[in-house]
Design a protein around this motif. Structure first.
Motif, PDB file in Angstrom:
ATOM      1  N   THR A 108     -35.889 -10.948  68.117  1.00  0.00           N
ATOM      2  CA  THR A 108     -35.353 -11.825  67.463  1.00  0.00           C
ATOM      3  C   THR A 108     -34.276 -12.550  66.962  1.00  0.00           C
ATOM      4  OG1 THR A 108     -36.579 -11.798  64.573  1.00  0.00           O
ATOM      5  CG2 THR A 108     -37.979 -11.937  66.149  1.00  0.00           C
ATOM      6  N   THR A 109     -33.025 -11.196  66.816  1.00  0.00           N
ATOM      7  CA  THR A 109     -32.394 -12.169  66.883  1.00  0.00           C
ATOM      8  C   THR A 109     -30.868 -11.337  67.667  1.00  0.00           C
ATOM      9  OG1 THR A 109     -30.667 -12.461  64.632  1.00  0.00           O
ATOM     10  CG2 THR A 109     -31.557 -10.613  64.450  1.00  0.00           C
ATOM     11  N   GLY A 110     -29.583 -11.705  67.351  1.00  0.00           N
ATOM     12  CA  GLY A 110     -28.332 -11.128  67.757  1.00  0.00           C
ATOM     13  C   GLY A 110     -28.305 -11.537  69.655  1.00  0.00           C
ATOM     14  N   GLN A 111     -27.103 -10.475  70.382  1.00  0.00           N
ATOM     15  CA  GLN A 111     -26.734 -10.115  71.863  1.00  0.00           C
ATOM     16  C   GLN A 111     -28.376  -9.890  71.666  1.00  0.00           C
ATOM     17  OE1 GLN A 111     -23.039  -9.860  71.884  1.00  0.00           O
ATOM     18  NE2 GLN A 111     -22.741  -7.849  71.155  1.00  0.00           N
ATOM     19  N   THR A 112     -28.050 -10.131  73.541  1.00  0.00           N
ATOM     20  CA  THR A 112     -28.583  -8.654  74.341  1.00  0.00           C
ATOM     21  C   THR A 112     -27.917  -8.333  74.689  1.00  0.00           C
ATOM     22  OG1 THR A 112     -28.803 -10.680  76.703  1.00  0.00           O
ATOM     23  CG2 THR A 112     -30.603 -10.846  74.195  1.00  0.00           C
ATOM     24  N   ALA A 113     -28.213  -7.172  76.007  1.00  0.00           N
ATOM     25  CA  ALA A 113     -27.820  -6.276  76.940  1.00  0.00           C
ATOM     26  C   ALA A 113     -27.233  -7.755  77.509  1.00  0.00           C
ATOM     27  CB  ALA A 113     -28.511  -5.557  76.968  1.00  0.00           C
TER      28      ALA A 113
END
Length: 319
Positions: A135-140
């Motif tokens: 639900t939060t933050g940057q992805t790979a």
């Protein structure tokens, strides 16, 4: 519930043995800081009928599945959506200052590996996500598509211990100019091309180290762990115990250093007696890092890389 009940906790018997002196026959409180599918938590609650357990996880899907598994233990269980370095705040919210046990079972969970859409496993094509809390933050994919080449080299070297980091980072930069990365299969294909054939034959899957590095960066795992272990040690009551299961050398090094620091005397060398409040705060319960035996590894391949360390709080530092 088939997946939950089939999940096999790593080194379960050893974890139960290590915690027993701190939890048996008393109203104790234990924090499972990485609840996952609740296998360790379920066994600990069953072994100690007076135990109250606080389960933390950043993954809301894991919390939901564990809630079903642990429902039979009633109000002895409190589940909290939190990352483990937030333990001090969680305890304040619950009106607790010290606890009797803290368990960390680090790394990616079997549930996260099994859910293709989460992107943790390089064996199946999936979106390049890798967030433990989706639900939060940057992805790979964000990391691959936006990081400068120098930063890609850094995370591949520091978090993946990848000796071909420059080659891989430059190949990623060239490939993303054609089209942004979205799916794991395209990254795996690139890694097969970037890693020399001789290394592929002897060094394991060529994607393993890069996927580990991306996962650690996306979830800030080592940064969080460096804050979490000292915070957990500070929350242990005298007689309380901590058990940590790590699955790669970078995690284990952080744990080893934090525990070793508090297991040393702070009395200046040469004094004939230990100064009050300057003795060791922890007693080591394991000789180095313990590993799983062949029989367990055969039954549960995830146990092959485990490194377990444990300690007991035996004193408080001078105020």
């Amino acid at each position: 519930m088939a997946g939950e009940t089939a999940h096999v906790p790593v080194l379960l018997d050893r974890v139960l043995d290590l915690f027993a002196p701190a939890l048996a026959d008393r109203r104790a409180v234990l924090v499972d800081a990485t609840l996952g599918l609740g296998g360790h938590a379920d066994a600990l609650l069953s072994a100690h009928p007076e135990l109250n357990l606080i389960g933390l996880d950043r993954d809301q899907e894991a919390l939901a599945r564990s809630a079903r598994r642990l429902e039979r233990h009633g109000d002895r269980v409190r589940l909290v959506h939190a990352v483990y370095h937030q333990l001090p705040e969680v305890l304040v919210d619950l009106g607790l200052s010290r606890v009797d046990g803290i368990l960390f079972d680090l790394g990616v969970s079997s549930m996260q590996l099994d859910l293709t859409e989460r992107g943790f496993a390089y064996a199946r094509d999936s979106p390049l996500d890798m967030r433990m809390d989706p639900t939060t933050g940057q992805t790979a994919a964000d990391v691959l598509n936006t990081y400068p080449v120098g930063d890609l080299i850094r995370i591949l070297r520091d978090y993946g211990e990848e000796r071909f980091a420059p080659r891989i980072a430059k190949a990623i930069a060239a490939e993303r100019e054609k089209r942004p990365f979205e799916q794991s299969a395209r990254l795996v294909e690139l890694l097969y091309s970037a890693v020399p054939a001789a290394s592929r034959r002897t060094g394991g899957h060529p994607a393993k180290r890069t996927f580990q590095a991306l996962r650690i960066e996306v979830n800030r795992e080592l940064d969080v762990l460096r804050d979490a272990i000292p915070a957990a040690l500070g929350a242990l009551a005298v007689g309380g115990r901590i058990v940590v299961e790590s699955y790669q050398s970078l995690e284990d090094r952080v744990v080893k250093q934090a525990i070793a620091e508090l297991a040393k005397s702070r009395t200046p060398e040469g004094l004939p007696v230990e100064l009050p409040g300057h003795g060791p705060e922890l007693k080591l319960l394991t000789r180095g890092a313990e590993k799983a035996g062949d029989a367990e590894i055969e039954q549960n391949p995830r146990a092959a890389s485990v490194r377990l360390r444990a300690a007991e709080r035996i004193g408080e530092a001078a105020k």
